[in-house]
Structures are given as C-alpha cells and as structure tokens.
Design an enzyme around this catalytic site. Structure first.
Site, mmCIF file in Angstrom:
data_model
loop_
_atom_site.group_PDB
_atom_site.id
_atom_site.type_symbol
_atom_site.label_atom_id
_atom_site.label_comp_id
_atom_site.label_asym_id
_atom_site.label_seq_id
_atom_site.Cartn_x
_atom_site.Cartn_y
_atom_site.Cartn_z
ATOM 1 C CG PHE A 1 13.689 60.242 2.835
ATOM 2 C CD1 PHE A 1 12.837 59.953 3.544
ATOM 3 C CD2 PHE A 1 14.390 58.618 3.027
ATOM 4 C CE1 PHE A 1 12.629 59.105 4.999
ATOM 5 C CE2 PHE A 1 14.289 57.789 3.532
ATOM 6 C CZ PHE A 1 14.026 58.425 4.970
ATOM 7 C CB ALA A 2 13.382 65.741 1.544
ATOM 8 N N GLY B 1 16.514 61.182 -3.486
ATOM 9 C CA GLY B 1 17.358 61.743 -4.520
ATOM 10 C C GLY B 1 18.968 60.713 -3.974
ATOM 11 N NE ARG C 1 19.699 65.764 -4.319
ATOM 12 C CZ ARG C 1 19.615 66.778 -5.591
ATOM 13 N NH1 ARG C 1 19.056 65.903 -6.504
ATOM 14 N NH2 ARG C 1 18.375 67.685 -5.510
ATOM 15 N N GLY C 2 21.875 61.758 -7.692
ATOM 16 C CA GLY C 2 20.853 62.060 -8.961
ATOM 17 C C GLY C 2 19.472 63.229 -8.881
ATOM 18 C CB CYS D 1 12.122 66.346 -8.613
ATOM 19 S SG CYS D 1 12.980 66.598 -7.467
ATOM 20 N NE ARG E 1 15.153 68.342 -14.782
ATOM 21 C CZ ARG E 1 14.752 67.796 -16.141
ATOM 22 N NH1 ARG E 1 14.177 66.311 -15.820
ATOM 23 N NH2 ARG E 1 14.755 69.098 -16.897
#
Length: 225
Positions: free
Chosen positions: A165-166, A153, A79-80, A182, A82
């Site tokens: 998402f979370a 992400g 995923r995108g 992130c 960090r």
C-alpha cells in the site's frame, strides 16, 4: 545512507529505506524475495517502508486509455489493479509474507492491510474508511466529498504476497493528473497535507509500525498451525 532494520517480529525483516528507491529496483528485489520465500529458501519475510521517485505503475487490469499523460516512467508491475502513481511525499509499504504460515485467505489479508492503514491514519486524526466497490483507502475532504488518500495493490504467488500500500503524506497531487488513479475518475485524490496534517515520513513509519502487531494478529492462522 543505509537502510534501517527494526526489531519487531524476528521472523520478518523490517526495513526502512532513506531517500528515494527507484521503482524498478524495488520491484526486482520484491520479485527475488517472493520467489525465494515461495521456494522455501532460508530468507525472512519482509516489510519494507520507502519512497519512490515519480513513477506510474500499471497493474494487471490497467487500461491504456487511463494513461492520460505519461510524463513519468511507466512500469508494468504484475500486481492487481490499474494505474497508480508513486512519488516523493508518498509513503509506500511493501509486504512480503508467506500466507502458508498464516491465514491462507487473500481477502482477509487485503482487509487487514486496509485496517492497518485506517487505524494508523486515525492516530493522526484522519478518519478514513474502505469502500467495498472501490479499491483503496478513502477519507472526506473539507467540503465533505470523498477522496482517496491511500492505494492498495497486492500480488499473491504460491501463497506469498508482494506489493502492498501507499499513503499520501504530502505528494504533489498534480502528478496524479497523468492517470485515472485506479480507474476511478469520479473521485479525487487527497493527502494528509491537504487535510491540514503535517506528518514527517519518520512519524508515519513509527505510528504504522506501532500497529504492526495488530496487523499480524489479524492475518494469523486461526488454528495456530
């Protein structure tokens, strides 16, 4: 215990998994569904609500210097973004949709995810917001400082999305100390519990799914094709 399937848009599989789903297991299933959707196989899109055991995940921009204390398993995700953390007390929503059947606009898709989370948080009295130059969903702590309450992400491959998402309901916030979440060190991480909101996973799921129609409308093809 078996997963729960929800009756909403019948073209989408709405799934709620009980207990904790190992991250690598969920990632493998996402990869398979994503590829099947992209290939045009006879499978449904998927919106999947679940919780993971403690894990750190690395996006495509992850910098190993931001992995401060790898006390949990570290998984590269594709995923995108960090590094982020998933664990008990955090509600994860994976969104696997074919944007060829919707608005083919990745930015709009991400903004619509943000809006879905922000609107649901508002239902519990939490004022949240997106910040253009910072990834995630943000809110204010009791002292007025800004803190992240949700992570976003996504990955889009051949116009099919995965990840999602979370939102922090009541995780152990000390677990975020093993990474620079992130890549943003200047701001803290918070939760609904820290903000004085006691929300059970089932309550969150119900409120989120009640707004699913708004999210789908936000990513619909404007030409109706």
């Amino acid at each position: 215990m078996n997963d729960t399937r929800i009756s909403l848009d019948p073209s989408i599989e709405w799934r709620i998994s009980p207990g904790q789903v190992p991250y690598r297991e969920a990632l493998a299933e996402q990869e398979a569904r994503n590829l099947a959707l992209a290939a045009g196989d006879d499978v449904r899109e998927l919106v999947w609500l679940l919780e993971h055991p403690p894990v750190y995940t690395a996006g495509t921009s992850a910098d190993v210097a931001e992995l401060v204390d790898p006390r949990f398993d570290v998984v590269e995700t594709g995923r995108g973004g960090r590094y982020t953390y998933h664990g008990p007390g955090q509600r994860v929503c994976y969104v696997l949709l074919d944007l060829k059947q919707r608005a083919k606009d990745v930015r709009q898709f991400v903004h619509s995810l943000e809006g879905w989370v922000i609107a649901t948080l508002a239902d519990f009295g939490v004022e949240a917001f997106a910040v253009p130059d910072r990834i995630g969903i943000w809110t204010h702590e009791a002292d007025g400082s800004e803190a992240k309450i949700g992570a976003i992400g996504v990955r889009v491959r051949r116009w099919v999305t995965m990840h999602g998402f979370a939102v922090n309901l009541s995780p152990d916030l000390s677990h975020f100390g093993g990474i620079v979440p992130c890549g943003i060190a200047e701001y803290g991480v918070t939760s609904m519990e820290r903000l004085g909101k006691t929300v059970a996973p089932a309550e969150w799921d119900e409120a989120l799914l009640a707004r699913a129609g708004e999210f789908l409308a936000a990513i619909a093809d404007p030409e109706g094709q």
